[in-house]
Scaffold this active site. Structure first.
Site, PDB file in Angstrom:
ATOM      1  N   MET A  96     -39.077  38.428  72.857  1.00  0.00           N
ATOM      2  CA  MET A  96     -38.824  37.941  74.217  1.00  0.00           C
ATOM      3  C   MET A  96     -37.364  38.124  74.569  1.00  0.00           C
ATOM      4  O   MET A  96     -37.035  38.778  75.551  1.00  0.00           O
ATOM      5  CB  MET A  96     -39.250  36.471  74.322  1.00  0.00           C
ATOM      6  CG  MET A  96     -39.144  35.898  75.700  1.00  0.00           C
ATOM      7  SD  MET A  96     -40.071  34.353  75.919  1.00  0.00           S
ATOM      8  CE  MET A  96     -39.286  33.283  74.721  1.00  0.00           C
ATOM      9  N   CYS A  97     -36.442  37.533  73.796  1.00  0.00           N
ATOM     10  CA  CYS A  97     -34.997  37.696  73.931  1.00  0.00           C
ATOM     11  C   CYS A  97     -34.464  37.148  75.257  1.00  0.00           C
ATOM     12  O   CYS A  97     -35.180  37.065  76.248  1.00  0.00           O
ATOM     13  CB  CYS A  97     -34.572  39.151  73.788  1.00  0.00           C
ATOM     14  SG  CYS A  97     -34.986  39.871  72.179  1.00  0.00           S
ATOM     15  N   GLY A  98     -33.195  36.778  75.253  1.00  0.00           N
ATOM     16  CA  GLY A  98     -32.522  36.295  76.440  1.00  0.00           C
ATOM     17  C   GLY A  98     -31.166  36.960  76.574  1.00  0.00           C
ATOM     18  O   GLY A  98     -30.472  37.179  75.577  1.00  0.00           O
TER      19      GLY A  98
END
Length: 311
Positions: free
Chosen positions: A1-3
């Site tokens: 997902m990562c941000g």
């Protein structure tokens, strides 16, 4: 997902170390495996900041022998810097295995980078007049405290919280990516590039080098290659939407600019706040609210949108 997150103070320096830490900690739920910062302080004429490591955090668990090897590797790096005529004006231990040097060097950065990375376990994280790239395992608070980033003053920065899906949980696979061996270019990315290997081989045939197998590094090398050939940052990012396949939202930082691009499907989120003096953007609004709790208006960039801001 990562941000991903970024900000730029367009009218002068501010406490971006603390601000980026708060924003990335607010995005911890999007990726707790590693956290990275690319932060830009005041550029010093004739000097670079060199960030490098000679081991991974997890190597320290392998016993006493690795501690001796780390010392030997750093000593070899120091010897190689001296042999190239590099003047080390300041040297700091960020951790036992990662270091921050301020250097004076008038030669070829690629030659310098190649020579240092020929040492076993050595990897240059960044070389920059303003850029300092810091990344390690753990959430934003852990990494920020470990590298004493809370007091860092600068004009702009980008950062990343990573959920490892395509490659290993290690520093090499963590974002941001520095565009080896170019000065002051860094990238963070949320998404997946489906023509990564095709484009990587094209860039390698042009003499570009990759230091990982993470598809996100392609964006850093691609950007640096375009800028080297005379494109502006905005031109390069617009071209990327046409030439790079996949779903992606990414941020690019240079010595004096911050850029954002979204692909044609706009599947990866981005929220933006902009005023006359400050631009803040992140994968979720909660990150912006972590440093701007007052009432503000935010908006979502459209598909194929490219924006570039200058300090």
């Amino acid at each position: 997902m990562c941000g991903i997150a970024g900000l730029i103070h367009r009218d002068g320096a501010a406490g971006i170390g603390q601000e980026m830490t708060a924003m990335l900690q607010a995005l911890r739920h999007r990726g707790p495996d590693s956290t990275g910062f690319a932060i830009y302080g005041d550029a010093s004429n004739g000097e670079y900041v060199l960030r490098f490591k000679v081991a991974e955090q997890e190597d320290l668990a392998s016993g006493f022998k690795i501690h001796d090897e780390i010392k030997q590797r750093r000593a070899e790096v120091d010897s190689r810097l001296k042999s190239l005529g590099v003047d080390v004006t300041a040297a700091e231990d960020a951790t036992e295995y990662a270091y921050r040097y301020r250097i004076k060097f008038a030669g070829d950065l690629k030659k310098l980078s190649d020579f240092i990375e020929d040492v076993e376990g050595a990897e240059i994280l960044s070389i920059g007049n303003g850029l300092e790239l810091i990344k390690d395992l753990g959430d934003a608070t852990v990494v920020s405290n470990q590298y004493a980033l809370g007091g860092f003053m600068g004009t702009h920065g980008i950062g990343h919280t990573r959920m490892a899906t395509e490659s290993d949980v290690d520093i090499r696979s963590a974002h941001p990516y520095w565009a080896y061996p170019y000065n002051d270019i860094a990238v963070v990315h949320n998404g997946q590039i489906t023509n990564y290997w095709l484009m990587r081989r094209q860039l390698e045939r042009q003499g570009q080098r990759f230091v990982s197998n993470c598809d996100s590094e392609l964006l850093a090398v691609y950007t640096a290659n375009n800028l080297e050939q005379g494109a502006t940052l905005e031109e390069s990012m617009k071209r990327s939407i046409e030439e790079i396949d996949g779903v992606f939202t990414y941020l690019v930082a240079t010595e004096d600019s911050l850029g954002m691009a979204k692909d044609t499907m706009a599947a990866k989120p981005m929220v933006l706040f902009e005023s006359d003096n400050l631009v803040v953007l992140a994968s979720e609004e909660v990150a912006i609210r972590s440093i701007m709790p007052q009432e503000i208006d935010t908006w979502d960039p459209y598909d194929e949108e490219v924006r570039v801001w200058h300090r």
